[in-house]
Design an enzyme around this catalytic site. Structure first.
Site, PDB file in Angstrom:
ATOM      1  CG  ASN A  46      19.876   6.710 -54.898  1.00 31.80           C
ATOM      2  OD1 ASN A  46      19.585   6.384 -55.544  1.00 31.80           O
ATOM      3  ND2 ASN A  46      20.570   6.653 -53.413  1.00 31.80           N
ATOM      4  N   GLY A  47      17.567   8.550 -57.109  1.00 29.42           N
ATOM      5  CA  GLY A  47      16.512   8.216 -58.012  1.00 29.42           C
ATOM      6  C   GLY A  47      15.921   8.891 -58.960  1.00 29.42           C
ATOM      7  CE  LYS A  82      24.842  -5.679 -48.076  1.00 26.18           C
ATOM      8  NZ  LYS A  82      24.892  -6.898 -47.486  1.00 26.18           N
ATOM      9  CD  GLU A 116      20.408 -16.043 -46.029  1.00 24.25           C
ATOM     10  OE1 GLU A 116      18.751 -16.222 -46.569  1.00 24.25           O
ATOM     11  OE2 GLU A 116      20.945 -16.012 -45.845  1.00 24.25           O
ATOM     12  CD1 TRP A 129      22.409  -2.581 -59.727  1.00 18.27           C
ATOM     13  CD2 TRP A 129      20.361  -1.910 -59.180  1.00 18.27           C
ATOM     14  NE1 TRP A 129      21.505  -3.892 -59.955  1.00 18.27           N
ATOM     15  CE2 TRP A 129      20.128  -3.420 -59.315  1.00 18.27           C
ATOM     16  CE3 TRP A 129      18.894  -0.954 -59.814  1.00 18.27           C
ATOM     17  CZ2 TRP A 129      19.432  -4.400 -59.445  1.00 18.27           C
ATOM     18  CZ3 TRP A 129      18.060  -2.053 -59.500  1.00 18.27           C
ATOM     19  CH2 TRP A 129      17.989  -3.519 -59.842  1.00 18.27           C
ATOM     20  CB  CYS A 142      23.097   5.454 -57.182  1.00 15.09           C
ATOM     21  SG  CYS A 142      22.560   5.690 -58.128  1.00 15.09           S
ATOM     22  NE  ARG A 199      24.269   3.873 -51.576  1.00 16.88           N
ATOM     23  CZ  ARG A 199      23.558   3.960 -50.056  1.00 16.88           C
ATOM     24  NH1 ARG A 199      23.567   3.299 -49.761  1.00 16.88           N
ATOM     25  NH2 ARG A 199      22.499   4.172 -50.472  1.00 16.88           N
ATOM     26  CD  GLU A 247      22.493 -13.194 -52.257  1.00 15.32           C
ATOM     27  OE1 GLU A 247      22.339 -13.124 -51.260  1.00 15.32           O
ATOM     28  OE2 GLU A 247      21.749 -12.046 -52.393  1.00 15.32           O
ATOM     29  CE  LYS A 285      23.474 -14.545 -48.875  1.00 17.29           C
ATOM     30  NZ  LYS A 285      22.723 -14.796 -47.897  1.00 17.29           N
ATOM     31  CG  HIS A 296       2.721 -32.672 -49.974  1.00 17.27           C
ATOM     32  ND1 HIS A 296       0.916 -33.197 -50.035  1.00 17.27           N
ATOM     33  CD2 HIS A 296       3.272 -32.464 -49.128  1.00 17.27           C
ATOM     34  CE1 HIS A 296       1.100 -34.101 -48.630  1.00 17.27           C
ATOM     35  NE2 HIS A 296       2.713 -33.689 -48.126  1.00 17.27           N
TER      36      HIS A 296
HETATM   37  O1  M6R Z   1      19.302  -4.130 -46.313  1.00 12.39           O
HETATM   38  P1  M6R Z   1      18.099  -5.226 -45.515  1.00 12.39           P
HETATM   39  O2  M6R Z   1      18.435  -6.214 -45.350  1.00 12.39           O
HETATM   40  O3  M6R Z   1      17.005  -4.508 -45.875  1.00 12.39           O
HETATM   41  O4  M6R Z   1      18.372  -6.191 -47.912  1.00 12.39           O
HETATM   42  C1  M6R Z   1      17.263  -6.781 -47.730  1.00 12.39           C
HETATM   43  C2  M6R Z   1      17.383  -7.609 -48.841  1.00 12.39           C
HETATM   44  O5  M6R Z   1      17.513  -6.986 -50.226  1.00 12.39           O
HETATM   45  C3  M6R Z   1      18.690  -8.855 -48.566  1.00 12.39           C
HETATM   46  O6  M6R Z   1      18.787  -9.173 -47.699  1.00 12.39           O
HETATM   47  C4  M6R Z   1      18.722  -9.658 -50.187  1.00 12.39           C
HETATM   48  O7  M6R Z   1      18.310 -10.570 -49.630  1.00 12.39           O
HETATM   49  C5  M6R Z   1      20.842 -10.076 -50.427  1.00 12.39           C
HETATM   50  N1  M6R Z   1      20.850  -9.890 -50.546  1.00 12.39           N
HETATM   51  C6  M6R Z   1      20.792 -12.073 -49.969  1.00 12.39           C
HETATM   52  O8  M6R Z   1      22.389 -12.181 -49.601  1.00 12.39           O
END
Ligand code: M6R
Length: 654
Positions: A140-141, A649, A523, A114, A41, A66, A530, A527, A546
């Protein structure tokens, strides 16, 4: 319905929207097996002369990355406490506050959530209040012993109306304050009773000029203003007001008044804190005219790449990583490197493996942080663990760091967030200088993580003598040219956007690459998943035959990241064969290839050009079109790119 309450000392009168059902009967038992916690959060607190509601809501806006499942705010005014909370994005809370404004007050707290357990409903939204409506708390927690505490409170006549663990804290704070008359002491007493992870911020109607907070695990930072103080999960929440910050440590309680801050441990002893000045300003956390943070952050990349090199290379081209406080003598003894990270950072780590092994000849493994400690990895004093995290708060990565250090390994963090938990718990940190990354999808953080990984690999080569000075200088010069190369890529993205729009109705896109192009393919797929909510997968091109090649069907878009035809041309030869195999089965090929690479042209249905770079550095330019592609395709599908569904995030739960 957003519950708006106004407490004046006794019972809490409930305001309801016309026709809305009354609040349900108290839920005293059975307690849910797992509390409806608020594990990931954003939290904000304010005391000063401005409208607390305005400052807190503006702060929440900056923390929405967050979590955006629900939001709420509480304000102290006229001897009482008023609160509003609403499921869904902050916009819903803002509408609620417009229709039913809270009374004006200068002290307040807020929360954006979240949800991990418990639906994103109004009832589960924060702040939570005690029965008298005198205490409000955001959290938060997860409080692990909440069920027992809840029963005890019920036994003492408290009426707990939600299934959240946080509500327990509001009741405990009310009790503790009624005996101590001191909000910070009440917070300390409560924290000593709690188990689990909890970062808390609270206000009490009897203390109209005080906000108290407590930190265990999730971050909490004080913003020090002129006659006003802020408290937040991230400096972004108050950067528009002040750049002077105090980072709270583990198990600390803070009391904020307009003109001062007092920090103690949970035991009441004065605590050491770290004061610092934030080196970016409010504009860095604003869209700056772009339609989304993601677009802005993609455009920021040339600067972010250049900034991450800044001050780390001397006039002669040698590396100076003064922050890497692991003595060269220790680095010379290292016999293995293990990189741990999640998501996009993991892909940076995969690329780091190629660079580290190539430049240092040290064996290097890259491992998903979430898997790392569960397989009993072999680590000792001679292992260097590199933990990569933009936020510095990712729980899986943090747990991997803790595990590695318990086994005696040295941990070097690569992180973008100053003072966050992972660097605090590591032996050393190399900060990336991407500036704040707000969009959930990581872009500029990734490119700067790559730069940091290259620097670490070269530094190891320099310290261990596996690279000659002139070789290092050559790579460093090539690295310093990458900012310009990224800029050039950004200038040629219109055909990529057009292509993305034309593929918006597809269900699947595959990505393939070889060598460092393989993590780039992963990667690109991440992208797209998500942001566009499409089926997307990244494969090592050699693996296609394979199994995955069976997925290829007439017209299926397959993005191929072609390695440089110069240097290791064998890689290039192989990928040319792979493109032909894919195309022979009907795929629509989108080839990302270096300028001057003519060999791929006959097999590319769409060709995306990137500048020629050394093989190992190619991900810095090859990733950019994939970011633009995903962002545009998601937009064409009507998705909101900054806040993709189901995501947050910082993932601060395992
Ligand atoms: O804050 P971090 O770099 O540790 O986060 C890791 C992943 O959660 C983050 O890279 C996530 O995969 C991204 N949303 C991807 O775009």
């Amino acid at each position: 319905m957003g519950s708006v309450t106004w407490g004046s000392g006794s019972a809490v009168p409930e305001r309801r929207a016309p026709g809305a059902p009354p609040r349900g009967p108290p839920l005293l038992s059975p307690a849910p097996a797992r509390p409806y916690g608020a594990d990931m959060c954003g939290i904000v607190g304010y005391v000063g002369a401005q409208s607390a509601q305005d400052v807190v809501v503006a702060g929440l806006k900056r923390l929405e990355y967050r979590g955006y499942d629900s939001a709420g705010v509480a304000v102290l005014a006229d001897g009482g406490l008023a609160a509003a909370r609403k499921a869904g994005k902050l916009l819903n809370l803002e509408k609620e506050l417009k229709d039913r404004p809270l009374p004006g007050g200068n002290t307040g707290i807020g929360h954006t959530r979240w949800a991990t357990h418990g639906g994103p409903t109004d009832a589960n939204a924060h702040p939570h209040l005690d029965n008298a409506g005198r205490v409000a708390v955001v959290h938060n927690g997860i409080i692990e012993n909440f069920a027992g505490l809840r029963e005890e409170l019920a036994g003492r006549g408290h009426d707990l109306t939600s299934e959240t663990d946080t509500e327990v804290v509001a009741h405990l704070l009310a009790e503790a304050y009624s005996s101590s008359g001191d909000p910070a002491e009440a917070m300390r007493q409560v924290c000593r009773q709690l188990e689990g992870a909890f970062t808390l911020v609270a206000v009490h109607a009897d203390e109209p000029d005080v906000v108290v907070g407590a930190r265990r695990n999730s971050p909490l930072v004080v913003g020090v203003g002129e006659g006003e103080m802020f408290l937040a999960s991230d400096v972004a929440a108050f950067i528009a007001h002040t750049r002077d910050a105090i980072e709270l440590g583990q198990d600390q309680v803070v009391e904020l008044r307009r003109d001062g801050v007092t920090v103690t441990g949970f035991d009441g002893r004065p605590a050491d804190v770290r004061e610092y000045h934030v080196d970016w300003d409010a504009s860095a956390a604003e869209k700056g005219g772009y339609a989304s943070f993601m677009l802005k952050e993609i455009a920021d990349q040339p600067k972010a790449v250049a900034d991450t090199l800044l001050g780390r290379i001397d006039g002669s081209g040698a590396l100076h990583l003064d922050e890497v406080r692991i003595p060269p003598s220790v680095l010379r003894e290292v016999d293995k490197v293990v990189v741990v990270a999640c998501g996009t950072a993991f892909h940076a780590g995969m690329i780091a493996k190629y660079a580290i092994e190539h430049w240092t000849r040290l064996p290097c493994e890259t491992e998903l942080a979430s898997e790392f400690r569960y397989r009993d990895p072999i680590l000792d004093q001679r292992t260097l663990v590199v933990a990569i995290s933009q936020s510095g708060e990712t729980m899986d990565t943090l747990m991997a760091v803790r595990h590695a250090r318990e086994q005696g390994a040295k941990v070097l963090a690569i992180c973008n967030t100053n003072g966050s938990t992972i660097p605090r718990e590591s032996d050393a940190v190399l900060y990336t200088h991407a500036g704040p990354e707000v969009a959930v999808a990581s872009t500029k953080a990734f490119l700067t993580q790559l730069v940091a990984c290259y620097l670490v690999a070269l530094y190891l080569g320099q310290v261990r003598g596996t690279k000659w000075g002139d070789e290092i200088r050559t790579v460093v010069r090539q690295l310093s040219e990458m900012s310009g190369a990224v800029e050039r890529v950004l200038g040629t993205m219109e055909p990529v956007r057009e292509l993305a729009r034309s593929l918006a109705s597809h269900d699947t896109v595959l990505f393939v690459g070889r060598h460092v192009g393989y993590p780039v393919a992963m990667e690109g797929a991440l992208k797209l998943k998500e942001l566009a909510y499409m089926h997307a997968e990244g494969f090592a091109a050699g693996e296609l035959k394979h199994g995955p090649i069976a997925l290829i069907d007439e017209g299926l878009p397959v993005v191929v990241i072609a390695p440089s035809p110069r240097g290791r041309s064998v890689l290039h030869d192989k990928i040319v064969s792979n493109i032909q195999e894919i195309r022979a089965r009907g795929a629509r090929t989108v080839v990302i290839a270096e300028e001057g690479d003519e060999e791929v042209v006959p097999y590319a249905d769409h060709l995306i050009r990137i500048p020629a770079t050394p093989t190992l550095l190619q991900p810095l330019v090859a990733t950019v079109p994939l970011q633009v592609f995903a962002c545009e395709l998601a937009t064409a599908r009507g998705n909101e790119v900054d806040q993709p569904r189901n995501l947050a995030k910082s993932v601060t739960v395992e």
